[in-house]
Enzyme design. Structure first.
Site, PDB file in Angstrom:
ATOM      1  N   PHE A 144       3.673 -10.048 -18.900  1.00 29.57           N
ATOM      2  CA  PHE A 144       2.567 -10.751 -18.642  1.00 29.57           C
ATOM      3  C   PHE A 144       2.305 -11.563 -19.874  1.00 29.57           C
ATOM      4  O   PHE A 144       2.060 -10.985 -20.928  1.00 29.57           O
ATOM      5  CB  PHE A 144       1.309  -9.771 -18.442  1.00 29.57           C
ATOM      6  N   ASP A 229       5.996 -11.968 -28.131  1.00 30.24           N
ATOM      7  CA  ASP A 229       4.636 -12.229 -27.938  1.00 30.24           C
ATOM      8  C   ASP A 229       3.884 -10.920 -28.229  1.00 30.24           C
ATOM      9  O   ASP A 229       3.941  -9.834 -27.515  1.00 30.24           O
ATOM     10  CB  ASP A 229       4.425 -12.453 -26.185  1.00 30.24           C
ATOM     11  N   LYS A 258      -6.055 -13.098 -29.089  1.00 26.85           N
ATOM     12  CA  LYS A 258      -6.832 -12.079 -28.734  1.00 26.85           C
ATOM     13  C   LYS A 258      -7.466 -11.676 -30.064  1.00 26.85           C
ATOM     14  O   LYS A 258      -8.375 -12.187 -30.638  1.00 26.85           O
ATOM     15  CB  LYS A 258      -6.055 -10.771 -28.026  1.00 26.85           C
TER      16      LYS A 258
END
Length: 404
Positions: A144, A229, A258
């Site tokens: 994801f 990531d 984030k």
């Protein structure tokens, strides 16, 4: 309450006037502090999701709010048409935190992943010498990395992918954790291997020991970029600044987001060497809001907090407590598997005790907020500032839901 409306009325209004791209739990948050949220009707909930790790430092963290307020009084946006007085420090300090040289700031995680894809391709053509139009990137099944058109093109989640074609070419998907498959997939046209060191949305999947070092060795051997990531796994969540550190691995490129914005503003970045990010020239990539003064001010405070090591230590210590207790649940048979590192866990619920969604709703009724994924799994990722007592209480509610 918000304008006198009940949670039920606000949920109904949201359902009526917003596109149904999410299936949120039926709670309407009005205020939050630390690890706790309060809804519009005054009910308190322990947050064990932390905005999918965007809120690593808790809701309303005083240091971050003060940094944002101070910057709001000065200047919030210049665009990249001009320099501003927070940009140089942000880039220098984030590069230092990562042990890298250059920073390319963006806003959201998906933007940063798109930027990493463009970076890898341009590096492949300019530095590695891949023939024009032939660059390929190897990715992992179950990944994801966001929801843009390019990113869903290499997703294996049909819910995220279906009906969004035609898909962007240039990606090869291999099983996560399978070094042999990865070695087979890498060709002379491969410019990068893009991986999550721990797959979050897939259920907090930790790869087998030795996998990340193997990826690092292979990519060096074949002159391919290793792009990590760390949007969810990075910046303290796993008990280290970066999840790659658990296996002594330093990638060529970090993709961050984030928690970099502290849950205050969206901040993301691609961080790498001068050789890699130096391929860009003015006009080839950019963002009006990327690296804006407000974002830089908040992110600088995040970096300062991480430099203390306090949050990494806390995640490691409380993470041991979390996984010890979840391991006891696994021993009961109520859950079939527990995975994760630090203050991050994926818990697979035994089918006879409900789906992940049903368990999430029952926990909500007990004042605890988590979120399900892939049917049977719930994810636990509390703010790193959570107290031992609150963490224990939250886990006690999970035991109660499972009939223990």
């Amino acid at each position: 309450m918000t304008a006198g409306k009940t949670a039920q009325a606000l949920i109904a209004s949201a359902e009526a006037h917003s596109a149904h791209t999410y299936h949120p739990l039926p709670v309407v948050v009005a205020t939050a502090d630390g690890a706790w949220m309060t809804d519009v009707e005054g009910r308190r909930f322990l947050d064990l999701l932390a905005g999918y790790s965007a809120l690593n430092f808790g809701h309303g963290n005083r240091r971050l709010i003060d940094a944002a307020k101070a910057q709001l009084e000065r200047v919030t946006l210049t665009s990249r048409a001009f320099h501003h007085d927070r940009f140089a420090a942000f880039c220098a300090e984030l590069a230092e935190l990562c042990g890298m040289e250059l920073v390319l700031p963006m806003n959201t995680g998906a933007e940063a992943v798109e930027t990493a894809v463009k970076t890898a391709r341009k590096w492949g053509y300019r530095v590695k010498g891949v023939p024009d139009g032939r660059a390929r990137i190897v990715v992992a099944a179950g990944n994801f990395h966001g929801r843009t058109t390019t990113v869903v093109s290499f997703s294996t989640d049909e819910e995220a992918r279906a009906d969004f074609g035609p898909y962007t070419p240039g990606f090869d998907v291999v099983p996560y954790g399978d070094l042999a498959a990865l070695r087979t997939a890498v060709t002379e046209d491969t410019v990068a291997v893009l991986l999550e060191p721990i797959q979050g949305e897939a259920g907090v999947l930790v790869p087998p020991a030795g996998y990340l070092p193997g990826v690092r060795e292979l990519t060096r051997e074949r002159n391919v970029l290793f792009v990590a990531d760390e949007i969810q796994s990075g910046l303290g969540r796993t008990g280290r600044t970066f999840a790659c550190e658990h296996e002594g691995v330093v990638p060529d490129v970090y993709v961050l987001g984030k928690a970099l914005g502290g849950g205050v503003v969206p901040v993301s970045a691609v961080v790498s060497s001068a050789e890699v990010l130096g391929v860009f020239r003015p006009g080839e990539h950019g963002s009006t809001f990327g690296g804006n003064p407000l974002a830089c001010a908040v992110a600088l405070e995040v970096i300062a907090m991480l430099r203390s090591g306090e949050y990494q230590r806390r995640a490691a210590e409380l993470g041991d407590r979390l996984h010890r207790e979840l391991g006891r649940l696994a021993d009961t048979g109520r859950v079939t598997a527990v995975r994760g590192r630090g203050l991050w866990a994926g818990v697979d619920i035994a089918p006879e005790h409900g789906t992940g969604r049903e368990v999430s709703e029952k926990l909500m009724d007990r004042g605890v907020l988590v979120k399900d994924t892939h049917g049977a799994t719930i994810r636990i990722a509390p703010p790193l500032v959570i107290s031992e007592e609150d963490l224990d209480w939250g886990l006690a509610q999970l035991r109660g839901v499972l009939g223990l």
